[in-house]
Design a protein around this motif. Sequence first.
Motif, PDB file in Angstrom:
ATOM      1  N   VAL A  44      -7.375 -10.969   4.855  1.00  0.00           N
ATOM      2  CA  VAL A  44      -8.253  -9.800   5.004  1.00  0.00           C
ATOM      3  C   VAL A  44      -7.574  -8.828   5.969  1.00  0.00           C
ATOM      4  N   PHE A  45      -7.235  -7.631   5.464  1.00  0.00           N
ATOM      5  CA  PHE A  45      -6.568  -6.605   6.261  1.00  0.00           C
ATOM      6  C   PHE A  45      -7.594  -5.526   6.654  1.00  0.00           C
ATOM      7  N   THR A  54      -1.561  -7.089  10.368  1.00  0.00           N
ATOM      8  CA  THR A  54      -1.801  -8.512  10.664  1.00  0.00           C
ATOM      9  C   THR A  54      -3.123  -8.912  10.047  1.00  0.00           C
ATOM     10  N   PRO A  55      -3.133  -9.797   9.057  1.00  0.00           N
ATOM     11  CA  PRO A  55      -4.369 -10.135   8.369  1.00  0.00           C
ATOM     12  C   PRO A  55      -5.200 -11.161   9.146  1.00  0.00           C
ATOM     13  N   TYR A 102       0.845  -1.195   0.000  1.00  0.00           N
ATOM     14  CA  TYR A 102       0.000   0.000   0.000  1.00  0.00           C
ATOM     15  C   TYR A 102       0.881   1.246   0.000  1.00  0.00           C
ATOM     16  N   SER A 103       0.345   2.290  -0.603  1.00  0.00           N
ATOM     17  CA  SER A 103       0.963   3.618  -0.611  1.00  0.00           C
ATOM     18  C   SER A 103      -0.083   4.607  -0.111  1.00  0.00           C
ATOM     19  N   LEU A 117       2.588  -5.716   2.607  1.00  0.00           N
ATOM     20  CA  LEU A 117       1.793  -6.353   3.656  1.00  0.00           C
ATOM     21  C   LEU A 117       1.935  -7.870   3.626  1.00  0.00           C
ATOM     22  N   ILE A 118       1.927  -8.485   2.419  1.00  0.00           N
ATOM     23  CA  ILE A 118       2.049  -9.931   2.321  1.00  0.00           C
ATOM     24  C   ILE A 118       2.437 -10.292   0.899  1.00  0.00           C
ATOM     25  N   THR A 119       3.162 -11.410   0.730  1.00  0.00           N
ATOM     26  CA  THR A 119       3.558 -11.888  -0.590  1.00  0.00           C
ATOM     27  C   THR A 119       3.778 -13.396  -0.504  1.00  0.00           C
TER      28      THR A 119
END
Length: 867
Positions: free
Chosen positions: A224-225, A235-236, A170-171, A191-193
């Motif tokens: 889901v964030f 933390t999702p 995110y930006s 956030l996640i990859t």
Amino acid sequence: MEFKLHSMDFQISQPKSNCLFFDYCGLKFVNGTIFFDFCKVRQYSRTLLAIIILQFIFISGYSQGQETNWYFGNMAGLNFATTPPTPLTNSAMNAFEGCATISDTAGNLLFYTNGNMVWNKNHTAMPSGNALNGDGAATQTAIIVPAPQNLNKYYIFTVDTNGGARGLCYSEVDMSLNGGLGDVTVKNVQLITPVTEKLTAIKRANNIDVWVVVHGWNSDAFHVFKITPAGVNTTPITSNVGSIHGGTFTFAHGYMKASQDAQKLACAIRGGLKTELFDFDNINGTVSNPITLTATTQVYGVEFSPNSKYLYVSATSNPGTITQYDAKAGSSAAVIASATVIGTFSGLIGALQRGPDNKIYVCQFQSTSLGIIPTPDLAGTAAGFIPNGIFLGGKTSQYGLPNFLQSFFLVADFTYADTCSGGNTQFTLTLPNPNPDSVIWNFNDPSTGANDTSTLFNPIHQFSAAGTYTVELIAYQSLLTDTVRRTIQIAASPTPILGSNFSICEGNTQLLNPGTFSAGATLLWQDGSTASNYVADTTEQVIVTVTDLTGCVGKDTVDVTWIALPVPNLGANSIYCEGDTILLDASEPNATYFWQDGSTDSVYHAYSTGTYIVEVTVDGCMGTDNVDLTFDPVPVVNLGVDTTICKGIPLYLDATNPNATYIWQDGTTNSSMIIFDPGTYVVNVTIGTCSKSDTIVIDQQDQPIVDLGEDTLLCYGQPLLYDAYNYGATYEWQDGSTNVTYEPKSPGNYYVTATNQCGTDADSVEVIFEVCNCLVYIPEAFTPNSDNKNDVFNYKYNCTDFEATFDIYNRFGEHVFSAASPDEAWDGTFKGSKSPSGLYIYILSYKGYDNGHWVDTKKKGYFSLIR
């Protein structure tokens, strides 16, 4: 304090004290008004109240307008502020697949992105708007989420293509920067990859937070964030459910969307030839209960109907197809069995995206148009499909359409009945979701004034005229808004026109024709007749009702009054004398009048021979009368004004008139008279029946006589008044004054001329002033014989203030002596020789002070020189 919300103004009264004595427990929005719920009495400062209100305003950031502008494909775009949408051709973006656009709540463009570059509303890149970790070749490469409770901050979430290592990032964009054009302040926070190319966002049930949902790559996990006012929770919430998205890259492709009611989630798995439908817990952010919807070709786009009941899936095969499923059918088998192909396209189909107008727009690959599903809330083929439904102004679509936070949309609709002009059109709100908090209707009928809008759920509106109207419904639900516009046709009701109420004059009838109507229309009069016309001949109310074949009814009423004619009476024909004025009176109550010369008074003043005619109108009914009046001539008698004659000069009086007789005051009957004596003279002249008299008073006057008396010697201040009075005279004195009297103020010659009509007379007098309190003695002789007695000639005086000159002349007028001082005296010599005996003339000019004034006096006389 005043705030603006949903394009409406709100005011909150502020008490005079600094505190409010209520405990705030919540607020809500009903019928265009903010309502605060208060639980118990407690003291709060104004500052806290402001914080509460600002919290409400931040919550309301998700509202109508943010999806107004779309930018997508190869420089393509649409603006939904109009119906139908207007093509936008000013885009700077070429997005092969994913893209995102955001506008403000008023529908003004803020910025857009292809996941890699960010362009502002001027279509130029933001200063730091490059190198985002998205990819324009990813299905849903980006989505824009307004930061909760922050009007200037926006998040851009991006995903990499084909399950790439950049994953979900995110930006942040701050719209307060760069003069309101915005700039990227935080960039590419991972956030996640890895994740697939699926990316959506859902408004959380508390109407503040937002869920951002992605799917793991080579995984069955939904991540889901939660986005809160505090920021992005890194933390999702992870739900492992459904199939694994992995293997070939095509398994990463395809759209993911949530239903409008946030209860369902759908994923298209392109390589898997299937779509999966899930339940979504909008409170906890969990995904569950998968239903697999298989296909025979690669699927790509998904979208829910505005009422959240139907799911639409696009297949990218050629020809492309669109399949509808009943997502609320119940069991898995029922959902699967509901599959209906509602449309095909002779080319490739990409994304599906619901628009602000509640239609679903279909991306047609490399086309200058988009397809449209016009009624997506209807089952099966009734939903419709229009290939090439909206032209893009020469620009080209690709595979993707803008990715939106689905909670921007609220589903509302309405029906209406009675579309005859002049009737009461009933509007009925239809909303499959829970009822809205409030609504605003705009009938776009401005001539109805305040009735052009309504906040009732099911209003009635009477349109001002037949025609086409775009009726707009704005519905507010849980701080979301939806705008529905429908074009309705108001049929022209029959408009019989009987005209204004009128009167029938005695002896007349009136034919009433209500007009011409469409074929098949029927007429009904108040007496039960059905003819096309009606004859009115008495006092009554005439009513006509016209019904056309569409069932629209028109009615008109007119009141008819029978009126008797007025009867004016100007009297009998008559003869009068010239100069007489005869009053002709035609007055009647509530009447108007018209005389032969165009005058409109109730009365007429006649003074010349002629025929006089009046028309009297009462309530439109007219009566008339006329009369002949003759005015005989009156003698012209003018003996002139009263006058004065000079004695012995006669005056001629003439009263001559043609065909006249005369009688004077002395009984004579001549037409004229010669006057020598003063007196009053009267003549009466008669022509026929008309007589005229005149009177003149004659006075007699003599020639004026003026006598001012003898020359006068005056002391200074001694009054003297000359009176030149003569009867009837005018006067002119030596200084031009014209009074009858004159009072001299200084020595000199005074004269006056008196003039009257009989002649002129004049007189003059010399006035000499002397200093009466200063005595001057001048001897009458002197003897210059050197005996010391009267040897010199001089004067004596008793004045305290005295100035004088003394001059002596011989009898030949020679100036023999002059003295400027009283101390000088004449010794009787002239040019060194003795002057002879004889008479001499003296002139003493002196100035003495008398009664506060200097007075010039001159004495002149004779004296003897004796030897």
